[in-house]
Design a protein around this motif. Sequence first.
Motif, PDB file in Angstrom:
ATOM      1  N   GLU A 192       0.844  -1.193   0.000  1.00 35.74           N
ATOM      2  CA  GLU A 192       0.000   0.000   0.000  1.00 35.74           C
ATOM      3  C   GLU A 192       0.879   1.242   0.000  1.00 35.74           C
ATOM      4  O   GLU A 192       2.100   1.166   0.135  1.00 35.74           O
ATOM      5  CB  GLU A 192      -0.901   0.016   1.244  1.00 35.74           C
ATOM      6  CG  GLU A 192      -0.132   0.073   2.554  1.00 35.74           C
ATOM      7  CD  GLU A 192      -1.011  -0.105   3.774  1.00 35.74           C
ATOM      8  OE1 GLU A 192      -2.115  -0.660   3.625  1.00 35.74           O
ATOM      9  OE2 GLU A 192      -0.596   0.307   4.867  1.00 35.74           O
ATOM     10  N   GLY A 209       1.118   4.796   2.123  1.00 41.01           N
ATOM     11  CA  GLY A 209       0.627   5.441   3.323  1.00 41.01           C
ATOM     12  C   GLY A 209       0.211   6.874   3.078  1.00 41.01           C
ATOM     13  O   GLY A 209       0.485   7.462   2.022  1.00 41.01           O
ATOM     14  N   GLU A 210      -0.461   7.472   4.073  1.00 37.96           N
ATOM     15  CA  GLU A 210      -0.914   8.852   3.952  1.00 37.96           C
ATOM     16  C   GLU A 210       0.249   9.825   3.794  1.00 37.96           C
ATOM     17  O   GLU A 210       0.091  10.894   3.207  1.00 37.96           O
ATOM     18  CB  GLU A 210      -1.742   9.231   5.187  1.00 37.96           C
ATOM     19  CG  GLU A 210      -3.058   8.480   5.304  1.00 37.96           C
ATOM     20  CD  GLU A 210      -3.854   8.898   6.513  1.00 37.96           C
ATOM     21  OE1 GLU A 210      -3.372   9.767   7.272  1.00 37.96           O
ATOM     22  OE2 GLU A 210      -4.962   8.355   6.710  1.00 37.96           O
ATOM     23  N   ASP A 211       1.418   9.446   4.300  1.00 37.81           N
ATOM     24  CA  ASP A 211       2.591  10.319   4.197  1.00 37.81           C
ATOM     25  C   ASP A 211       3.377  10.099   2.912  1.00 37.81           C
ATOM     26  O   ASP A 211       4.430  10.704   2.704  1.00 37.81           O
ATOM     27  CB  ASP A 211       3.514  10.111   5.399  1.00 37.81           C
ATOM     28  CG  ASP A 211       4.034   8.672   5.507  1.00 37.81           C
ATOM     29  OD1 ASP A 211       3.593   7.813   4.696  1.00 37.81           O
ATOM     30  OD2 ASP A 211       4.869   8.404   6.381  1.00 37.81           O
TER      31      ASP A 211
END
Length: 234
Positions: A212, A214-216
């Motif tokens: 995946e 990540g948001e960062d």
Amino acid sequence: MLSRLLAVTFDAYDPARLARFWAGLLGREVVEEAGDAFLPGDETQLGLRFVPSDAAKVGLNWIHLHLTSTSLADQQHTVATALGLGASHLDVGQRPEEGHIVLADPEGNEFCVIEPGNAFLAGCGLLGELACDGTREVGLFWSEALGWPLVWDQDQETAIQSPHGGTKVAWGGPPVAPKEVRNRQRFDLVPVGGDQPAEVDRLLSLGATRLEVGEDGAVVLADPDGNEFCVKGN
């Protein structure tokens, strides 16, 4: 292109508290970063990062830290310091004649204070080793991923070490415990050349699996044993 191992990241219920414990034990400073707590390392001693998580700890961690000792008095001092900071003794089946002392940090993460005279960890510094549950295949993968030479490769056990020396990363070989949940510890990598997509492609070609983003913006991959790790962006 290679990746640099920036830190070993720990999920923590209380990152600040856990960081203070390890900072006190290792003699490092804590750097606060947007809710995370970071203990920077250097070319020979790995950094540690603690991030907030409410995920439960299930069984033994796949990584535990080995701290070295220069003498029996030094080993006893390290143990006493750890207990004073909130550690506890832990029984994982070690035998009385074994010289290392097994402890747990305030959130139950296992670590060992190794007896003096351990030839394998000689010259590795206080944080002498990351002892990992894993196969020979994963040791070879990480040697290629980081550009760290193999310093041990016998009986399905492997270990690697930075060309600069310092902390070793070792895998104990089979049998490897079945992976049931996401690890509470993982490696954080930074591409040496700054090209995250190219480095992700290289790691995939070595045997990693994409999981995946990540948001960062960090890309989360899994090594050949299924252990999650992150490749940071710029």
